[in-house]
Design a protein around this motif. Structure first.
Motif, PDB file in Angstrom:
ATOM      1  N   CYS A 187       0.820  -1.221   0.000  1.00 29.16           N
ATOM      2  CA  CYS A 187       0.000   0.000   0.000  1.00 29.16           C
ATOM      3  C   CYS A 187       0.850   1.266   0.000  1.00 29.16           C
ATOM      4  O   CYS A 187       0.329   2.363  -0.216  1.00 29.16           O
ATOM      5  N   LEU A 188       2.170   1.128   0.251  1.00 27.88           N
ATOM      6  CA  LEU A 188       3.140   2.230   0.278  1.00 27.88           C
ATOM      7  C   LEU A 188       2.883   3.230   1.412  1.00 27.88           C
ATOM      8  O   LEU A 188       3.445   4.328   1.407  1.00 27.88           O
ATOM      9  N   LEU A 189       2.064   2.862   2.372  1.00 30.43           N
ATOM     10  CA  LEU A 189       1.884   3.683   3.569  1.00 30.43           C
ATOM     11  C   LEU A 189       2.946   3.302   4.591  1.00 30.43           C
ATOM     12  O   LEU A 189       3.574   2.237   4.492  1.00 30.43           O
ATOM     13  N   ALA A 190       3.161   4.188   5.572  1.00 32.54           N
ATOM     14  CA  ALA A 190       4.067   3.844   6.660  1.00 32.54           C
ATOM     15  C   ALA A 190       3.598   2.527   7.292  1.00 32.54           C
ATOM     16  O   ALA A 190       2.393   2.311   7.465  1.00 32.54           O
ATOM     17  N   GLU A 191       4.552   1.661   7.623  1.00 35.01           N
ATOM     18  CA  GLU A 191       4.190   0.314   8.066  1.00 35.01           C
ATOM     19  C   GLU A 191       3.188   0.312   9.220  1.00 35.01           C
ATOM     20  O   GLU A 191       2.288  -0.516   9.262  1.00 35.01           O
ATOM     21  N   GLN A 192       3.343   1.265  10.154  1.00 38.21           N
ATOM     22  CA  GLN A 192       2.436   1.264  11.307  1.00 38.21           C
ATOM     23  C   GLN A 192       1.022   1.695  10.951  1.00 38.21           C
ATOM     24  O   GLN A 192       0.084   1.521  11.733  1.00 38.21           O
ATOM     25  N   PHE A 193       0.842   2.259   9.728  1.00 31.75           N
ATOM     26  CA  PHE A 193      -0.485   2.674   9.282  1.00 31.75           C
ATOM     27  C   PHE A 193      -0.928   1.911   8.033  1.00 31.75           C
ATOM     28  O   PHE A 193      -1.826   2.352   7.308  1.00 31.75           O
ATOM     29  N   CYS A 194      -0.307   0.768   7.804  1.00 28.25           N
ATOM     30  CA  CYS A 194      -0.647  -0.080   6.656  1.00 28.25           C
ATOM     31  C   CYS A 194      -2.132  -0.431   6.667  1.00 28.25           C
ATOM     32  O   CYS A 194      -2.702  -0.736   7.716  1.00 28.25           O
ATOM     33  N   THR A 195      -2.753  -0.384   5.493  1.00 24.91           N
ATOM     34  CA  THR A 195      -4.184  -0.686   5.381  1.00 24.91           C
ATOM     35  C   THR A 195      -4.461  -2.024   4.698  1.00 24.91           C
ATOM     36  O   THR A 195      -5.623  -2.345   4.428  1.00 24.91           O
ATOM     37  N   CYS A 196      -3.427  -2.793   4.406  1.00 25.64           N
ATOM     38  CA  CYS A 196      -3.603  -4.008   3.610  1.00 25.64           C
ATOM     39  C   CYS A 196      -4.595  -4.995   4.236  1.00 25.64           C
ATOM     40  O   CYS A 196      -5.353  -5.661   3.525  1.00 25.64           O
TER      41      CYS A 196
ATOM     42  N   TRP B 165     -12.550   4.351   1.112  1.00 26.86           N
ATOM     43  CA  TRP B 165     -11.188   3.801   1.047  1.00 26.86           C
ATOM     44  C   TRP B 165     -10.170   4.919   0.803  1.00 26.86           C
ATOM     45  O   TRP B 165      -9.089   4.931   1.391  1.00 26.86           O
ATOM     46  N   PHE B 166     -10.555   5.867  -0.047  1.00 28.12           N
ATOM     47  CA  PHE B 166      -9.691   7.017  -0.320  1.00 28.12           C
ATOM     48  C   PHE B 166      -9.500   7.869   0.946  1.00 28.12           C
ATOM     49  O   PHE B 166      -8.387   8.299   1.261  1.00 28.12           O
ATOM     50  N   GLU B 167     -10.576   8.102   1.692  1.00 24.48           N
ATOM     51  CA  GLU B 167     -10.484   8.907   2.906  1.00 24.48           C
ATOM     52  C   GLU B 167      -9.576   8.241   3.934  1.00 24.48           C
ATOM     53  O   GLU B 167      -8.776   8.909   4.613  1.00 24.48           O
ATOM     54  N   LEU B 168      -9.666   6.911   4.051  1.00 23.71           N
ATOM     55  CA  LEU B 168      -8.778   6.178   4.961  1.00 23.71           C
ATOM     56  C   LEU B 168      -7.336   6.283   4.494  1.00 23.71           C
ATOM     57  O   LEU B 168      -6.417   6.474   5.309  1.00 23.71           O
ATOM     58  N   PHE B 169      -7.119   6.191   3.200  1.00 23.54           N
ATOM     59  CA  PHE B 169      -5.773   6.324   2.623  1.00 23.54           C
ATOM     60  C   PHE B 169      -5.177   7.700   2.936  1.00 23.54           C
ATOM     61  O   PHE B 169      -4.016   7.807   3.360  1.00 23.54           O
ATOM     62  N   VAL B 170      -5.963   8.753   2.733  1.00 28.03           N
ATOM     63  CA  VAL B 170      -5.469  10.112   2.980  1.00 28.03           C
ATOM     64  C   VAL B 170      -5.091  10.291   4.440  1.00 28.03           C
ATOM     65  O   VAL B 170      -4.003  10.795   4.763  1.00 28.03           O
ATOM     66  N   GLU B 171      -5.968   9.881   5.345  1.00 26.66           N
ATOM     67  CA  GLU B 171      -5.693  10.065   6.769  1.00 26.66           C
ATOM     68  C   GLU B 171      -4.496   9.223   7.214  1.00 26.66           C
ATOM     69  O   GLU B 171      -3.655   9.683   7.991  1.00 26.66           O
ATOM     70  N   SER B 172      -4.386   8.007   6.709  1.00 28.27           N
ATOM     71  CA  SER B 172      -3.250   7.153   7.044  1.00 28.27           C
ATOM     72  C   SER B 172      -1.945   7.750   6.521  1.00 28.27           C
ATOM     73  O   SER B 172      -0.907   7.678   7.184  1.00 28.27           O
ATOM     74  N   SER B 173      -1.998   8.356   5.335  1.00 27.44           N
ATOM     75  CA  SER B 173      -0.820   9.023   4.776  1.00 27.44           C
ATOM     76  C   SER B 173      -0.391  10.189   5.662  1.00 27.44           C
ATOM     77  O   SER B 173       0.800  10.380   5.946  1.00 27.44           O
ATOM     78  N   LEU B 174      -1.366  10.994   6.094  1.00 27.52           N
ATOM     79  CA  LEU B 174      -1.070  12.149   6.932  1.00 27.52           C
ATOM     80  C   LEU B 174      -0.503  11.724   8.286  1.00 27.52           C
ATOM     81  O   LEU B 174       0.402  12.367   8.822  1.00 27.52           O
ATOM     82  N   HIS B 175      -1.016  10.634   8.836  1.00 32.00           N
ATOM     83  CA  HIS B 175      -0.470  10.121  10.091  1.00 32.00           C
ATOM     84  C   HIS B 175       0.990   9.695   9.920  1.00 32.00           C
ATOM     85  O   HIS B 175       1.810   9.900  10.800  1.00 32.00           O
ATOM     86  N   GLY B 176       1.269   9.089   8.757  1.00 36.57           N
ATOM     87  CA  GLY B 176       2.633   8.645   8.499  1.00 36.57           C
ATOM     88  C   GLY B 176       3.624   9.791   8.382  1.00 36.57           C
ATOM     89  O   GLY B 176       4.820   9.625   8.627  1.00 36.57           O
ATOM     90  N   ARG B 177       3.136  10.970   8.006  1.00 35.16           N
ATOM     91  CA  ARG B 177       4.009  12.136   7.846  1.00 35.16           C
ATOM     92  C   ARG B 177       4.173  12.934   9.130  1.00 35.16           C
ATOM     93  O   ARG B 177       5.148  13.668   9.303  1.00 35.16           O
ATOM     94  N   SER B 178       3.176  12.839  10.021  1.00 34.20           N
ATOM     95  CA  SER B 178       3.168  13.693  11.213  1.00 34.20           C
ATOM     96  C   SER B 178       3.943  13.054  12.354  1.00 34.20           C
ATOM     97  O   SER B 178       4.292  11.876  12.316  1.00 34.20           O
ATOM     98  N   ARG B 179       4.180  13.835  13.362  1.00 31.81           N
ATOM     99  CA  ARG B 179       4.865  13.345  14.556  1.00 31.81           C
ATOM    100  C   ARG B 179       3.882  13.371  15.721  1.00 31.81           C
ATOM    101  O   ARG B 179       3.961  14.220  16.610  1.00 31.81           O
TER     102      ARG B 179
END
Length: 252
Positions: free
Chosen positions: A36-45, A212-226
């Motif tokens: 899914c190319l998301l940060a591993e801790q926020f993987c949606t697979c 699914w897109f909304e979950l992807f966006v939020e998971s991406s943002l979590h992966g970028r934030s601290r």
């Protein structure tokens, strides 16, 4: 249950294998899931589920678009079983890609704004599956890249000019954007596909792809934030996706 790899997973592996150097993008130091190319801790697979659909999609992707973690085109293949993906070539269009576009079981439509239609190109804003000849299935061709890249792909690909052009009316697209809320009116590739599902008679599947897109966006943002985002939001979006998917099964 782990779902099998889909067309964009395979295209990602191919594009990565032929790269002469590693692809770098924002967040290059993030450890990512390679599916899914998301940060591993926020993987949606583990959340991924496909729907039952009579519609098909083809993504024609600009060069390294498939390598970008921010690309939402892969979400279409996550949800719609019959999804194809190819890298665009100006001079040598992929032969398999052309054979699918011309396959008699499909009626292909290219999704693009009507103002770019070439002379005598048919433009429609809705697809009625029941009126397609010989029981053909709609195949929606989506040009995946930046807006400038998408225009280039359309203008330089004569085989697309022979297809009917599906263009969303400004009113329909604007009402969709208002429903999305917070950000400016600019749709990602997955959102465009959700609109296509809506105008082709599968609104329940459109809602699944939106969720699914909304979950992807939020998971991406979590992966970028601290740790600056509310982690409860992801749980809410996961639940929303599961609800939308369950509803799509009822409407299948």
């Amino acid at each position: 249950m782990t779902l099998p790899k889909h067309a964009i997973h395979h295209l990602y592996e191919y594009r990565k294998a032929i790269s002469s150097k590693p692809f770098t993008a924002r967040g290059k130091n993030v450890v990512r899931c390679q599916s899914c190319l998301l940060a591993e801790q926020f993987c949606t697979c583990c959340q991924r589920k496909q729907v039952s659909s009579e519609l098909s999609f083809m993504l024609i992707m600009y060069d390294d678009e498939v390598l970008k973690p921010s690309n939402s085109g892969r979400l279409i293949a996550d949800i719609i079983p019959d999804t194809h993906a190819f890298i665009w070539s100006r001079n040598e269009p992929n032969k398999k890609m052309l054979s699918i576009i011309n396959d008699p079981k499909y009626q292909a439509f290219v999704i693009f704004p009507s103002e770019y239609a070439v002379e005598n190109q048919t433009v429609i804003n809705r697809v009625d599956k029941s009126k397609l000849p010989n029981g053909k299935h709609p195949l929606f061709v989506v040009l995946d890249g930046s807006w400038r890249e998408a225009i280039k792909m359309f203008r330089k690909s004569s085989y697309l000019h022979q297809l009917p052009l599906l263009s969303f009316s400004p009113e329909f697209a604007a009402s969709y954007a208002l429903r999305k809320g917070a950000r400016e009116f600019q749709l990602g590739t997955a959102e465009v596909a959700a609109l296509a599902l809506n105008v082709a008679g599968e609104p329940a599947n459109g809602l699944v792809l939106e969720a699914w897109f909304e979950l992807f966006v939020e998971s991406s943002l979590h992966g970028r934030s601290r740790n600056s985002r509310d982690s409860a939001i992801i749980g809410e979006l996961q639940h929303r996706f599961q609800e939308a998917h369950a509803l799509s099964l009822v409407n299948a």
